[in-house]
Each structure stands twice: as structure tokens, then as C-alpha cells.
Design a protein around this motif. Sequence first.
Motif, PDB file in Angstrom:
ATOM      1  N   HIS A   1       0.872  -1.342   0.100  1.00 46.31           N
ATOM      2  CA  HIS A   1       0.012  -0.156   0.046  1.00 46.31           C
ATOM      3  C   HIS A   1       0.908   1.180   0.069  1.00 46.31           C
ATOM      4  O   HIS A   1       0.541   2.127  -0.708  1.00 46.31           O
ATOM      5  CB  HIS A   1      -0.923   0.011   1.183  1.00 46.31           C
ATOM      6  N   GLU A   2       2.031   1.074   1.031  1.00 43.15           N
ATOM      7  CA  GLU A   2       2.573   2.497   0.829  1.00 43.15           C
ATOM      8  C   GLU A   2       3.446   2.403  -0.496  1.00 43.15           C
ATOM      9  O   GLU A   2       3.703   3.878  -1.012  1.00 43.15           O
ATOM     10  CB  GLU A   2       3.775   2.274   2.121  1.00 43.15           C
ATOM     11  N   ILE A   3       4.069   1.531  -1.109  1.00 39.15           N
ATOM     12  CA  ILE A   3       4.713   1.708  -2.277  1.00 39.15           C
ATOM     13  C   ILE A   3       3.774   2.198  -3.379  1.00 39.15           C
ATOM     14  O   ILE A   3       4.020   3.230  -4.333  1.00 39.15           O
ATOM     15  CB  ILE A   3       5.486   0.378  -2.601  1.00 39.15           C
ATOM     16  N   ALA A   4       2.700   1.646  -3.380  1.00 36.16           N
ATOM     17  CA  ALA A   4       1.739   2.004  -4.205  1.00 36.16           C
ATOM     18  C   ALA A   4       1.242   3.422  -4.391  1.00 36.16           C
ATOM     19  O   ALA A   4       0.996   4.214  -5.239  1.00 36.16           O
ATOM     20  CB  ALA A   4       0.215   1.166  -4.200  1.00 36.16           C
ATOM     21  N   LEU A   5       1.139   3.871  -3.019  1.00 39.08           N
ATOM     22  CA  LEU A   5       0.887   5.260  -2.394  1.00 39.08           C
ATOM     23  C   LEU A   5       2.058   6.253  -3.237  1.00 39.08           C
ATOM     24  O   LEU A   5       1.842   7.486  -3.925  1.00 39.08           O
ATOM     25  CB  LEU A   5       0.623   5.552  -1.458  1.00 39.08           C
ATOM     26  N   ARG A   6       3.345   5.770  -2.933  1.00 38.29           N
ATOM     27  CA  ARG A   6       4.542   6.662  -3.636  1.00 38.29           C
ATOM     28  C   ARG A   6       4.391   6.502  -5.188  1.00 38.29           C
ATOM     29  O   ARG A   6       5.077   7.439  -5.836  1.00 38.29           O
ATOM     30  CB  ARG A   6       5.540   6.056  -2.778  1.00 38.29           C
TER      31      ARG A   6
ATOM     32  N   ALA B   1       0.062  -3.285  -9.057  1.00 40.48           N
ATOM     33  CA  ALA B   1      -0.676  -2.589 -10.184  1.00 40.48           C
ATOM     34  C   ALA B   1      -1.962  -2.198  -9.866  1.00 40.48           C
ATOM     35  O   ALA B   1      -2.382  -1.042 -10.032  1.00 40.48           O
ATOM     36  CB  ALA B   1      -0.376  -3.347 -11.308  1.00 40.48           C
ATOM     37  N   GLY B   2      -2.780  -3.129  -9.168  1.00 40.15           N
ATOM     38  CA  GLY B   2      -4.171  -2.722  -8.803  1.00 40.15           C
ATOM     39  C   GLY B   2      -4.222  -1.552  -7.784  1.00 40.15           C
ATOM     40  O   GLY B   2      -5.360  -0.730  -7.814  1.00 40.15           O
ATOM     41  N   LEU B   3      -3.316  -1.680  -6.962  1.00 43.37           N
ATOM     42  CA  LEU B   3      -3.435  -0.793  -5.800  1.00 43.37           C
ATOM     43  C   LEU B   3      -2.955   0.838  -6.345  1.00 43.37           C
ATOM     44  O   LEU B   3      -3.408   1.782  -5.977  1.00 43.37           O
ATOM     45  CB  LEU B   3      -2.228  -1.279  -4.716  1.00 43.37           C
ATOM     46  N   VAL B   4      -1.845   0.789  -7.160  1.00 46.16           N
ATOM     47  CA  VAL B   4      -1.659   2.058  -7.949  1.00 46.16           C
ATOM     48  C   VAL B   4      -2.810   2.543  -8.507  1.00 46.16           C
ATOM     49  O   VAL B   4      -3.015   3.721  -8.535  1.00 46.16           O
ATOM     50  CB  VAL B   4      -0.314   1.975  -8.841  1.00 46.16           C
TER      51      VAL B   4
ATOM     52  N   ARG C   1      -7.183   7.003  -9.077  1.00 47.72           N
ATOM     53  CA  ARG C   1      -8.594   7.192  -9.466  1.00 47.72           C
ATOM     54  C   ARG C   1      -8.874   8.711  -8.734  1.00 47.72           C
ATOM     55  O   ARG C   1      -8.418   9.126  -7.794  1.00 47.72           O
ATOM     56  CB  ARG C   1      -9.390   6.311  -8.844  1.00 47.72           C
ATOM     57  N   SER C   2      -9.613   9.469  -9.829  1.00 46.85           N
ATOM     58  CA  SER C   2      -9.937  10.764  -9.648  1.00 46.85           C
ATOM     59  C   SER C   2     -11.234  11.241 -10.277  1.00 46.85           C
ATOM     60  O   SER C   2     -11.132  10.861 -11.382  1.00 46.85           O
ATOM     61  CB  SER C   2      -8.825  11.770  -9.916  1.00 46.85           C
TER      62      SER C   2
ATOM     63  N   PRO D   1      -6.955   6.402 -15.259  1.00 45.73           N
ATOM     64  CA  PRO D   1      -5.886   5.861 -16.010  1.00 45.73           C
ATOM     65  C   PRO D   1      -5.735   4.172 -16.055  1.00 45.73           C
ATOM     66  O   PRO D   1      -6.242   3.606 -15.109  1.00 45.73           O
ATOM     67  CB  PRO D   1      -4.550   6.277 -15.496  1.00 45.73           C
ATOM     68  N   ASP D   2      -5.530   3.954 -17.108  1.00 47.59           N
ATOM     69  CA  ASP D   2      -5.307   2.302 -17.453  1.00 47.59           C
ATOM     70  C   ASP D   2      -3.680   2.021 -16.731  1.00 47.59           C
ATOM     71  O   ASP D   2      -2.786   2.508 -17.362  1.00 47.59           O
ATOM     72  CB  ASP D   2      -5.274   1.874 -18.726  1.00 47.59           C
ATOM     73  N   VAL D   3      -3.650   1.128 -15.800  1.00 41.14           N
ATOM     74  CA  VAL D   3      -2.251   0.614 -15.258  1.00 41.14           C
ATOM     75  C   VAL D   3      -2.197  -0.785 -15.440  1.00 41.14           C
ATOM     76  O   VAL D   3      -2.987  -1.550 -15.058  1.00 41.14           O
ATOM     77  CB  VAL D   3      -2.393   1.184 -13.603  1.00 41.14           C
ATOM     78  N   ARG D   4      -1.035  -1.109 -15.981  1.00 39.15           N
ATOM     79  CA  ARG D   4      -0.670  -2.465 -16.395  1.00 39.15           C
ATOM     80  C   ARG D   4       0.640  -2.757 -15.800  1.00 39.15           C
ATOM     81  O   ARG D   4       1.598  -2.011 -15.674  1.00 39.15           O
ATOM     82  CB  ARG D   4      -0.882  -2.675 -17.821  1.00 39.15           C
ATOM     83  N   LEU D   5       0.894  -4.030 -15.571  1.00 36.72           N
ATOM     84  CA  LEU D   5       2.194  -4.431 -15.025  1.00 36.72           C
ATOM     85  C   LEU D   5       2.829  -4.909 -16.437  1.00 36.72           C
ATOM     86  O   LEU D   5       2.349  -5.261 -17.282  1.00 36.72           O
ATOM     87  CB  LEU D   5       2.050  -5.863 -14.259  1.00 36.72           C
ATOM     88  N   SER D   6       4.162  -4.543 -16.471  1.00 37.25           N
ATOM     89  CA  SER D   6       5.291  -4.775 -17.459  1.00 37.25           C
ATOM     90  C   SER D   6       4.933  -6.371 -17.747  1.00 37.25           C
ATOM     91  O   SER D   6       5.093  -7.107 -16.591  1.00 37.25           O
ATOM     92  CB  SER D   6       6.445  -4.424 -17.255  1.00 37.25           C
ATOM     93  N   VAL D   7       5.024  -7.110 -18.937  1.00 37.80           N
ATOM     94  CA  VAL D   7       5.168  -8.224 -19.226  1.00 37.80           C
ATOM     95  C   VAL D   7       6.582  -8.531 -20.006  1.00 37.80           C
ATOM     96  O   VAL D   7       6.594  -9.790 -20.275  1.00 37.80           O
ATOM     97  CB  VAL D   7       3.910  -8.658 -20.232  1.00 37.80           C
ATOM     98  N   THR D   8       7.309  -7.746 -20.140  1.00 43.26           N
ATOM     99  CA  THR D   8       8.775  -7.969 -20.647  1.00 43.26           C
ATOM    100  C   THR D   8       9.727  -8.559 -19.532  1.00 43.26           C
ATOM    101  O   THR D   8      10.797  -8.828 -19.936  1.00 43.26           O
ATOM    102  CB  THR D   8       9.301  -6.693 -21.375  1.00 43.26           C
ATOM    103  N   GLY D   9       9.393  -8.417 -18.217  1.00 41.07           N
ATOM    104  CA  GLY D   9      10.147  -9.109 -17.494  1.00 41.07           C
ATOM    105  C   GLY D   9      11.538  -8.246 -17.125  1.00 41.07           C
ATOM    106  O   GLY D   9      11.639  -7.195 -17.315  1.00 41.07           O
ATOM    107  N   ASP D  10      12.400  -9.146 -16.776  1.00 38.91           N
ATOM    108  CA  ASP D  10      13.697  -8.485 -16.191  1.00 38.91           C
ATOM    109  C   ASP D  10      14.687  -8.430 -17.247  1.00 38.91           C
ATOM    110  O   ASP D  10      15.981  -8.097 -16.963  1.00 38.91           O
ATOM    111  CB  ASP D  10      14.367  -9.275 -14.991  1.00 38.91           C
ATOM    112  N   ILE D  11      14.357  -8.557 -18.430  1.00 37.22           N
ATOM    113  CA  ILE D  11      15.147  -8.629 -19.567  1.00 37.22           C
ATOM    114  C   ILE D  11      14.705  -7.373 -20.410  1.00 37.22           C
ATOM    115  O   ILE D  11      15.175  -7.484 -21.666  1.00 37.22           O
ATOM    116  CB  ILE D  11      15.308  -9.801 -20.443  1.00 37.22           C
TER     117      ILE D  11
END
Length: 381
Positions: free
Chosen positions: A294-299, A331-334, A339-340, A346-356
Motif C-alpha cells: 500500500h505504501e509503495i503504491a501510494l508513492r 498494479a491494482g493498488l496504484v 482514481r480521481s 488511467p489504465d495501469v498495467r504491469l510490464s510483461v517484458t520481465g527482467d530482460i
Amino acid sequence: MSQIDPGTTSWLRTRNDREAFRLFLEHGALTRTMLGELSGMSKPTATQMIARLERADLIEPAGEVAGSRGPSAVSWGVRADRVTGVAVNMLEDRIQAALVGALDTVHPIADLPVRGEVRSPELDIDRAIDAACAAAGADRGTVDAVTVGVQAAVSGDGDALSLTDTLPGWPAVGARGRIESGLGVRVILENDVNLATMAERAFGAAQDAASFALLWVGVGLGVGIDLDGRIHRGAHGGAGEIGYLTVASPRDRVGAVTTELLGADGVLRLVGAPAAARYPEALAPLPHREEALHEIALRLAMTIEPVLAVLDPQLVVLGGPTCLAGGERLAGLVADALRSGDRPDPDVRLSVTGDIAVLAGARRLLVEQIRARLEDRIPTW
């Protein structure tokens, strides 16, 4: 390539040969019949194109294809050993490197620790090329180009670096020229988050977005900005260096720089990692630390808010080790935090390209360069 008058026999032959070569790149090994069908050319013309490309040392016999009737037909494929490149990701204490070829085959990633080593542009990239070729079992003599992802703002001319402290021994100006003259390869220096953004556009979460912002959270953080399929770099290459932004935290960090809030040290404190813990391995417990999520999402929301207000991208993609560790829950918490009632959510998605992601973006640039270089080898018959 020398100038040829359009419509002449030489012009048509060269044009046909280039088109045939692109078909080999796109479809892989082809027989004469298959090339004729794909190109719309007759079998005799397809045979001539194959012969010319083989004489130019660009294709070679690749095997045989069994037909429904009659004998098997010979197939030809692109020679993958003519020209190669190396994709490089310069990290804080190590270098990642991988060989790249015209066929975009995925090769092993070499991981080189460099902490305590003597550093310079030439030494670092020389090590990277050697390691990538060794990992792929390739001849270093084929390496023609290198694309290097750096944690820095890169100037428009590609040879001045700023806003970085992770490249000891590298000069602020002239690193690219030193690598090119010292190693005899063509070099592109590019911001690492911009390369990750290119990968996200090409085959990641943003393929269908008109515009998007990639918020990358690692040891430091940055934003890659894609507007209508083009990376926005700014006048001096510094667009997206959001780690230097000062924000008003809703808690006790008023006036904090975003890197203090979301950099590796700050995130590890939130996770409760021990003092000797190494990032990003110590992020493993993050999915189970609801308060930290929750804290990271807020930041994260507070950091990306200015980008939404100024650029209004269609999509926000969360990437980098911290966001990947937090996963879809983060990603859901962000998304919830952003929301405003004053604007569309905004549409928020997690990257799917991974660590490369950085290497994948560099590889994509190199594949285009290598293919262009090979096409330039097609003679003007």
C-alpha cells in the motif's frame, strides 16, 4: 548502394533481391516454389533471386522440404553468421550482454560483475562483446554493432551523458566515439528505460496503446514516454528523469526526492529487509507485505501523477524489479490510488517484458540495424 535509374533492369533486379531477402528474414527457410508464391514471381525469377543472394553470401542451403509429389526440394535460409551485434545493459555493479543476429534468435545472457574492476567505455564494452560471443559460441569478428543501455540521460547526438553516477570511468562526453574507434564497431548509447519502453511497445503490455508511460522502479527510477509510437527524449535527452523530482509526501517526507521514496534503499526499508540484504533479491517477501504494498503504491501514484497531468498518456505501465516483485496486486493498488473524479481513470498495467526488458529493447534496435546492413550487401547487378 550506388544510384540506379528506377525502371531499369538493374534497378528491378536489386529491388526484387531486397524483397526476396526480406521474405527469407520474415518466413525463415524457403524453397524456390515457396519464394515464388510469396513474392509473386515466376519460378525462374525466384531461382535467379536465390542464386544472386547465395552469390552475395547472404543465404545458404538450409535443408530439404518433402513435397506431396515428387522429390524433396532444397530450401535456403539467411546466413546468421555474416553480421551480428551485441545488446548491453549497464547496471550498477554488473554488465549484462547478449549476442543479436539478423534472425532475432534469443541467445544466452552473459552476466559480468564489474565491482572493483578498472572501468572505461572501451574496457566495459570489450568485456561485454567477449562474454556475449563466448556465451553464444559465436565469432567475435562478426560483431558489427553494439547497443548499450545506460542509466543516464543521453544527448541528441548520442555521445554526451548526464544525470548518472553508475558509470565509473566513463566520460560525460565522448564515450561512444571512444568505443567506436577503440573496438571498431558502430555504437548506439541509449537510456535504459527508453530501451525498456521500446520493448514494451513492440511485444509487451503497450502494443495496443496510442501513448503510454513506463514507470521503471529499480535501484533508481525513471519514466519512458512513448507518444504515438515514438520515444520522447526532450531537448537534451533528459525527459523522464523523474528520479530527480521533488514531491510533497502525504506523510513525513515533505519535499522528498522520488528516488529517496522509491529507490532500492527506501523500498528495502519498507519491506523490512535486513541491513545486509541485496536488492532486488530481498524483495521476495513483498507480495506478502500488504502494508508495504500500500505504501509503495501510494508513492508510485504520487510519482507518476505529474506525468499524467502534463502528458495524459492512455496507459501507465509499471516495470523494473520493484514493480515486478509487487506484481498485479501492486498494479491494482496504484490504479486505485490514481482514481480521481476530475479525469478519466488511467489504465495501469504491469510490464510483461520481465527482467530482460532493457536487453530486449536493445536487441530490437540491433535486429533492424543488422538487417539493413545485410541488405546493403546486395549488389547492384
